[in-house]
Design a protein around this motif. Structure first.
Motif, short mmCIF file in Angstrom:
data_model
loop_
_atom_site.label_atom_id
_atom_site.label_comp_id
_atom_site.label_asym_id
_atom_site.label_seq_id
_atom_site.Cartn_x
_atom_site.Cartn_y
_atom_site.Cartn_z
N GLU A 88 0.83 -1.21 0.00
CA GLU A 88 0.00 0.00 0.00
C GLU A 88 0.86 1.25 0.00
O GLU A 88 0.54 2.24 -0.68
CB GLU A 88 -0.93 0.01 1.23
N ASN A 89 1.95 1.24 0.76
CA ASN A 89 2.81 2.41 0.82
C ASN A 89 3.53 2.63 -0.50
O ASN A 89 3.69 3.77 -0.95
CB ASN A 89 3.82 2.25 1.96
N CYS A 95 1.76 6.85 -6.74
CA CYS A 95 0.62 7.66 -7.18
C CYS A 95 0.85 9.14 -6.91
O CYS A 95 0.47 10.00 -7.72
CB CYS A 95 -0.66 7.19 -6.50
N ILE A 96 1.47 9.49 -5.78
CA ILE A 96 1.74 10.89 -5.47
C ILE A 96 2.76 11.46 -6.45
O ILE A 96 2.60 12.59 -6.96
CB ILE A 96 2.23 11.05 -4.03
N VAL A 97 3.82 10.72 -6.73
CA VAL A 97 4.81 11.18 -7.71
C VAL A 97 4.17 11.34 -9.08
O VAL A 97 4.40 12.33 -9.79
CB VAL A 97 6.00 10.20 -7.78
N VAL A 129 -6.29 2.55 -1.78
CA VAL A 129 -5.49 1.88 -0.75
C VAL A 129 -5.43 2.70 0.54
O VAL A 129 -5.13 2.17 1.61
CB VAL A 129 -4.06 1.60 -1.25
N PHE A 130 -5.71 4.01 0.45
CA PHE A 130 -5.72 4.89 1.62
C PHE A 130 -6.77 5.96 1.37
O PHE A 130 -6.48 7.01 0.79
CB PHE A 130 -4.34 5.51 1.82
N VAL A 131 -8.00 5.68 1.78
CA VAL A 131 -9.12 6.53 1.40
C VAL A 131 -8.96 7.95 1.95
O VAL A 131 -9.48 8.91 1.36
CB VAL A 131 -10.44 5.90 1.88
N GLN A 132 -8.23 8.12 3.05
CA GLN A 132 -8.05 9.46 3.63
C GLN A 132 -7.26 10.39 2.73
O GLN A 132 -7.21 11.61 2.98
CB GLN A 132 -7.36 9.36 4.99
N PHE A 187 -15.27 3.67 2.72
CA PHE A 187 -15.38 5.11 2.92
C PHE A 187 -15.65 5.52 4.37
O PHE A 187 -15.53 6.69 4.71
CB PHE A 187 -16.49 5.68 2.02
N ARG A 188 -15.99 4.56 5.23
CA ARG A 188 -16.31 4.88 6.62
C ARG A 188 -15.15 5.58 7.34
O ARG A 188 -15.39 6.49 8.15
CB ARG A 188 -16.71 3.62 7.37
#
Length: 327
Positions: A88-89, A95-97, A129-132, A187-188
């Motif tokens: 996930e990391n 994705c950020i890059v 993978v990290f909804v936040q 999404f919770r």
């Protein structure tokens, strides 16, 4: 610059990238790359590094010919090598890059909505993978308007469609195999929070990597606020994006430290170009000493954080080797 100090010689050297890659590869290997078959994580790391190289070159993040941005990224990844086995990391950092790579192509022309769509598509993948990470969407919109000058009705809807596309493509398959309840459970966490600043789950190795990354962030931000005026306007605006996202991530980390693993990965991506700018484009006796201290501490943290995983890996390897001996 009257002459080059050690920091300038190292950061502008063509050997910097191979050395950083070798150190990161050794850290990955000792963490269990082969034993745990972490090949997908390695691919994500390699692609992220290549994109950072291209990002630095295409946008002239550094005023000299240097690969320090990508090399610094690899070394910071190695300081937090305990994150490497977690796919996930790796996906999050990639994705950020990729998001930055796409958005930095926006230059007030007709193709901007297309680049925005691709960028937010990557952000949508990250949110799976990290909804936040969806908390960052308003921040990115503000940065698109203030720094990229590329926020209008077209790019807004392109961003919405880009965010939704990964869910449109993958959602039916996920729901089919896991049931409809997976949507609510995914999404919770957006509206569920743990106690603020609760760092009970952060261990010694994690504290060391987080503290060092935050220290480098502070050095990079302070440096750029003091000397960024020497860069071109567009370069300054791009670094403002890194600074803003870094600060937002740090605040997020302090408020909800249970997400430290993924947030640390985001900080590493944003801190790399800032500290690379500091080490490459400063040339005083003080910054030269600071550079040497940064290198020594970084290598020491890498060695310390690799020690425990490598001990287990080497002991398991020795046990397997001894099983073939005719004892």
């Amino acid at each position: 610059m009257g002459y080059k100090r050690l920091q300038n010689t190292v950061t502008e050297s063509k050997a910097l990238m191979p050395v950083a890659a070798a150190i990161a590869a050794a850290a990955c290997y000792l963490t269990g790359l082969v034993e745990q078959e972490l090949w997908m994580q390695l691919v994500c790391l390699a692609v992220s590094t290549i994109l950072l190289l291209e990002l630095n070159s295409a946008n002239q993040l550094l005023r000299v010919n240097s690969q320090a941005t990508a090399a610094t990224y690899l070394l910071l990844v190695a300081t937090a090598i305990f994150l490497f086995p977690k796919i996930e990391n790796s996906i999050m950092q990639l994705c950020i890059v990729a998001l930055y790579y796409m958005l930095f192509h926006c230059k007030l022309h007709d193709e901007s909505p297309g680049w925005v769509f691709y960028g937010f598509f990557c952000l949508g993948l990250a949110s799976m993978v990290f909804v936040q990470v969806l908390y960052y969407v308003p921040v990115i919109w503000v940065l698109m308007a203030s720094c990229l000058r590329a926020f209008n009705a077209k790019t807004f809807w392109a961003s919405i469609i880009g965010l939704a596309t990964p869910y449109w493509l993958g959602g039916p398959f996920i729901i089919f195999f896991q049931g409809g309840d997976v949507v609510a459970s995914h999404f919770r966490p957006l509206w569920e929070f743990l106690p603020l600043a609760d760092f009970k789950g952060v261990g010694e190795h994690e504290w060391l990597a987080i503290g060092w990354t935050v220290t480098l962030t502070v050095i990079g931000v302070v440096h750029y606020l003091n000397s960024g005026y020497q860069d071109k306007i567009r370069t300054r605006l791009l670094h403002e994006i890194f600074i803003t996202v870094d600060i937002v991530t740090l605040i997020f980390l302090i408020l909800q430290p249970q997400h430290y693993e993924l947030l640390l990965g985001i900080m590493i991506v944003n801190t790399s170009p800032l500290i690379a700018h500091y080490m490459t484009l400063t040339h005083t006796w003080l910054t030269n000493i600071t550079f040497q201290i940064i290198v020594i501490i970084t290598l020491a943290i890498i060695a310390y954080n690799v020690w425990m995983p490598s001990s287990n890996f080497l002991s398991n390897t020795a046990i397997q080797a001894c099983s073939f001996l005719p004892l």
